[in-house]
Scaffold this motif. Structure first.
Motif, PDB file in Angstrom:
ATOM      1  N   ALA A 294       0.848  -1.190   0.000  1.00 37.94           N
ATOM      2  CA  ALA A 294       0.000   0.000   0.000  1.00 37.94           C
ATOM      3  C   ALA A 294       0.883   1.239   0.000  1.00 37.94           C
ATOM      4  O   ALA A 294       2.022   1.211   0.474  1.00 37.94           O
ATOM      5  N   GLN A 295       0.373   2.339  -0.537  1.00 36.32           N
ATOM      6  CA  GLN A 295       1.114   3.600  -0.503  1.00 36.32           C
ATOM      7  C   GLN A 295       1.030   4.202   0.892  1.00 36.32           C
ATOM      8  O   GLN A 295       0.023   4.070   1.575  1.00 36.32           O
ATOM      9  N   ASN A 296       2.116   4.860   1.317  1.00 32.48           N
ATOM     10  CA  ASN A 296       2.005   5.624   2.552  1.00 32.48           C
ATOM     11  C   ASN A 296       1.371   6.977   2.239  1.00 32.48           C
ATOM     12  O   ASN A 296       1.073   7.284   1.082  1.00 32.48           O
ATOM     13  N   ILE A 297       1.131   7.777   3.262  1.00 30.37           N
ATOM     14  CA  ILE A 297       0.411   9.037   3.073  1.00 30.37           C
ATOM     15  C   ILE A 297       1.130   9.946   2.085  1.00 30.37           C
ATOM     16  O   ILE A 297       0.513  10.510   1.167  1.00 30.37           O
ATOM     17  N   ASP A 298       2.432  10.074   2.254  1.00 28.49           N
ATOM     18  CA  ASP A 298       3.211  10.932   1.361  1.00 28.49           C
ATOM     19  C   ASP A 298       3.115  10.454  -0.088  1.00 28.49           C
ATOM     20  O   ASP A 298       2.892  11.245  -1.017  1.00 28.49           O
ATOM     21  N   GLU A 299       3.263   9.147  -0.290  1.00 25.71           N
ATOM     22  CA  GLU A 299       3.209   8.598  -1.654  1.00 25.71           C
ATOM     23  C   GLU A 299       1.838   8.834  -2.287  1.00 25.71           C
ATOM     24  O   GLU A 299       1.745   9.181  -3.478  1.00 25.71           O
ATOM     25  N   TYR A 300       0.796   8.640  -1.498  1.00 27.65           N
ATOM     26  CA  TYR A 300      -0.552   8.850  -2.037  1.00 27.65           C
ATOM     27  C   TYR A 300      -0.785  10.313  -2.397  1.00 27.65           C
ATOM     28  O   TYR A 300      -1.330  10.626  -3.471  1.00 27.65           O
TER      29      TYR A 300
ATOM     30  N   HIS B  86      10.764  20.506   4.528  1.00 27.14           N
ATOM     31  CA  HIS B  86      10.851  20.965   5.911  1.00 27.14           C
ATOM     32  C   HIS B  86       9.567  20.662   6.693  1.00 27.14           C
ATOM     33  O   HIS B  86       9.595  20.499   7.909  1.00 27.14           O
ATOM     34  N   PHE B  87       8.436  20.562   5.999  1.00 25.63           N
ATOM     35  CA  PHE B  87       7.195  20.195   6.682  1.00 25.63           C
ATOM     36  C   PHE B  87       7.288  18.802   7.292  1.00 25.63           C
ATOM     37  O   PHE B  87       6.759  18.536   8.369  1.00 25.63           O
ATOM     38  N   PHE B  88       7.947  17.885   6.580  1.00 34.01           N
ATOM     39  CA  PHE B  88       7.972  16.497   7.013  1.00 34.01           C
ATOM     40  C   PHE B  88       8.881  16.262   8.216  1.00 34.01           C
ATOM     41  O   PHE B  88       8.891  15.173   8.781  1.00 34.01           O
ATOM     42  N   GLU B  89       9.635  17.276   8.603  1.00 32.17           N
ATOM     43  CA  GLU B  89      10.420  17.166   9.828  1.00 32.17           C
ATOM     44  C   GLU B  89       9.511  17.222  11.055  1.00 32.17           C
ATOM     45  O   GLU B  89       9.833  16.665  12.098  1.00 32.17           O
ATOM     46  N   VAL B  90       8.376  17.895  10.934  1.00 34.00           N
ATOM     47  CA  VAL B  90       7.438  18.011  12.067  1.00 34.00           C
ATOM     48  C   VAL B  90       6.166  17.192  11.856  1.00 34.00           C
ATOM     49  O   VAL B  90       5.395  16.988  12.789  1.00 34.00           O
ATOM     50  N   MET B  91       5.944  16.728  10.630  1.00 36.52           N
ATOM     51  CA  MET B  91       4.785  15.861  10.354  1.00 36.52           C
ATOM     52  C   MET B  91       5.258  14.740   9.419  1.00 36.52           C
ATOM     53  O   MET B  91       5.051  14.783   8.208  1.00 36.52           O
ATOM     54  N   PRO B  92       5.897  13.712   9.987  1.00 32.88           N
ATOM     55  CA  PRO B  92       6.596  12.685   9.205  1.00 32.88           C
ATOM     56  C   PRO B  92       5.664  11.657   8.559  1.00 32.88           C
ATOM     57  O   PRO B  92       5.659  10.478   8.904  1.00 32.88           O
ATOM     58  N   VAL B  93       4.880  12.091   7.574  1.00 31.29           N
ATOM     59  CA  VAL B  93       3.866  11.221   6.994  1.00 31.29           C
ATOM     60  C   VAL B  93       4.432  10.209   5.995  1.00 31.29           C
ATOM     61  O   VAL B  93       3.676   9.428   5.406  1.00 31.29           O
ATOM     62  N   ALA B  94       5.752  10.222   5.795  1.00 29.95           N
ATOM     63  CA  ALA B  94       6.379   9.162   5.009  1.00 29.95           C
ATOM     64  C   ALA B  94       6.924   8.061   5.909  1.00 29.95           C
ATOM     65  O   ALA B  94       7.396   7.035   5.425  1.00 29.95           O
TER      66      ALA B  94
ATOM     67  N   THR C   1      -6.288  16.561  18.203  1.00 34.09           N
ATOM     68  CA  THR C   1      -5.229  17.535  18.477  1.00 34.09           C
ATOM     69  C   THR C   1      -4.099  17.268  17.500  1.00 34.09           C
ATOM     70  O   THR C   1      -3.557  16.155  17.457  1.00 34.09           O
ATOM     71  N   ALA C   2      -3.748  18.278  16.715  1.00 33.07           N
ATOM     72  CA  ALA C   2      -2.722  18.111  15.686  1.00 33.07           C
ATOM     73  C   ALA C   2      -1.353  17.849  16.303  1.00 33.07           C
ATOM     74  O   ALA C   2      -1.132  18.095  17.498  1.00 33.07           O
ATOM     75  N   LEU C   3      -0.411  17.362  15.483  1.00 29.94           N
ATOM     76  CA  LEU C   3       0.953  17.162  15.951  1.00 29.94           C
ATOM     77  C   LEU C   3       1.543  18.469  16.469  1.00 29.94           C
ATOM     78  O   LEU C   3       2.425  18.466  17.334  1.00 29.94           O
ATOM     79  N   SER C   4       1.052  19.580  15.940  1.00 28.67           N
ATOM     80  CA  SER C   4       1.528  20.903  16.359  1.00 28.67           C
ATOM     81  C   SER C   4       1.004  21.300  17.735  1.00 28.67           C
ATOM     82  O   SER C   4       1.436  22.299  18.306  1.00 28.67           O
ATOM     83  N   GLY C   5       0.041  20.552  18.275  1.00 28.62           N
ATOM     84  CA  GLY C   5      -0.548  20.865  19.568  1.00 28.62           C
ATOM     85  C   GLY C   5      -1.837  21.661  19.485  1.00 28.62           C
ATOM     86  O   GLY C   5      -2.451  21.978  20.511  1.00 28.62           O
TER      87      GLY C   5
END
Length: 351
Positions: free
Chosen positions: A159-165, A215-223, A278-282
């Motif tokens: 299956a694809q991960n979130i980033d791939e999709y 740089h987004f994926f450093e705080v939201m690692p969807v891959a 609650t988002a990863l950002s809090g």
């Protein structure tokens, strides 16, 4: 008498060491023990020797993954039989690689260990659910010089991960995703790229897997395949409304800088751990009036396209800031470090 005691102590020490070594060997044997056949050869030799794996062997050769199964690794090879691969034998090389990489692991598992695992990590970096595997009991646990071979009656596409999709969604479809991937560059994924040989100059040749750096994926690692996330994609109207709401309180030197900051902050506030609001950002996100337009189940969570999402700013996205300082008299003391001689609170009353 003392000599006899010393000699006895020496004998007892040797016996103890022998018993410990024997116990360790038994534990190691239990760890790596496989109850099936043992072959003097590699996992590639075992695949080649089994006529029911001829299609898998041909695919290995075509994709050059035969070098991996013939290499100095410790592998678990979950080799689909010919019937399982009937629809894949005429596929492109890249499609064949996709299948092969989802059926090889760099760790060794016997059938009992596989049954005890909910999933295992394959060389493509993805987690393969063991519930999808149908082992051929008569041709499992084949212990080889560089791992163990199991014949399976299923071929499982990853299956694809979130980033791939998200990357499959056409540019221009969602403002949010266009802004997200505008910050992306592609680089070689060293963890997932597999060495398949050596060229004439003696340099390693890799089946290169490309990944994104953003740089987004450093705080939201969807891959990341090791955790489960929910990624919310807002329809364009919802995204514009919230971006404007953010921008009102994030004024920069120019309109462009303000919009960029508001967009960046909003993107960060729309990724969650599975089943959380609650988002990863809090930041707490309000889904009470939201509607899910469509949903994709990824290998590491969910992508939900939604509208009607809201985010409160006061005491949520923008919190009161309280800066406490020392008394006026203490600021006259040379031994005291004074910070700010005032009490400040963020101007959020109108949010």
């Amino acid at each position: 008498m003392k000599r006899i005691i010393r000699n006895m102590r020496g004998v007892l020490a040797i016996v103890a060491i022998t018993l410990i070594a024997t116990a360790c060997n038994d534990q190691w044997d239990d760890h790596v023990g496989v109850g099936g056949k043992t072959l003097q050869g590699t996992t590639l030799d075992a695949v080649r020797a089994n006529p029911e794996l001829s299609v898998f062997y041909e695919m290995l050769v075509k994709t050059e993954y035969d070098a991996v199964l013939n290499g100095d690794y410790e592998l678990t090879v979950l080799a689909p039989d010919n019937a399982a691969l009937a629809e894949y034998k005429s596929k492109s090389i890249n499609e064949m690689k996709t299948i092969i990489r989802n059926h090889i692991s760099f760790l060794t598992y016997d059938a009992k260990q596989l049954a005890a695992q909910a999933s295992i990590t394959m060389i493509n970096g993805k987690r393969l659910s063991t519930s999808l595997l149908k082992l051929d009991a008569a041709n499992s646990d084949v212990l080889c010089n560089n791992g163990v071979l199991h014949v399976v009656k299923t071929a499982v596409m990853p299956a694809q991960n979130i980033d791939e999709y998200l990357q499959t969604i056409a540019k221009g479809t969602y403002i949010q995703l266009d802004a997200l991937y505008a910050q992306t560059r592609k680089v070689m994924d060293e963890d997932k790229s597999v060495q398949i040989g050596v060229n004439d100059e003696g340099k390693a040749v890799y089946d290169t897997v490309w990944t994104t750096r953003n740089h987004f994926f450093e705080v939201m690692p969807v891959a990341n395949e090791d955790s489960l996330y929910t990624f919310v994609v807002l329809d364009n109207e919802n995204f514009k409304i919230l971006s404007a709401k953010y921008a009102k309180y994030m004024q920069q030197n120019t309109v462009s800088e303000t919009d960029s900051l508001a967009t960046d902050e909003l993107i960060r506030d729309l990724v969650f751990h599975a089943e959380k609001t609650t988002a990863l950002s809090g930041v707490q996100v309000d889904f009470s009036h939201a509607t899910t337009v469509k949903e994709y189940k990824a290998s590491n969570g969910l992508v939900r396209v939604m509208n009607g999402v809201d985010i409160k700013l006061k005491d949520n996205k923008i919190k009161p800031i309280l800066i406490e300082a020392e008394s006026f008299l203490s600021t006259q003391d040379a031994t005291v470090v004074s910070t700010v001689s005032a009490v400040m609170q963020a101007a959020v009353g109108m949010l």
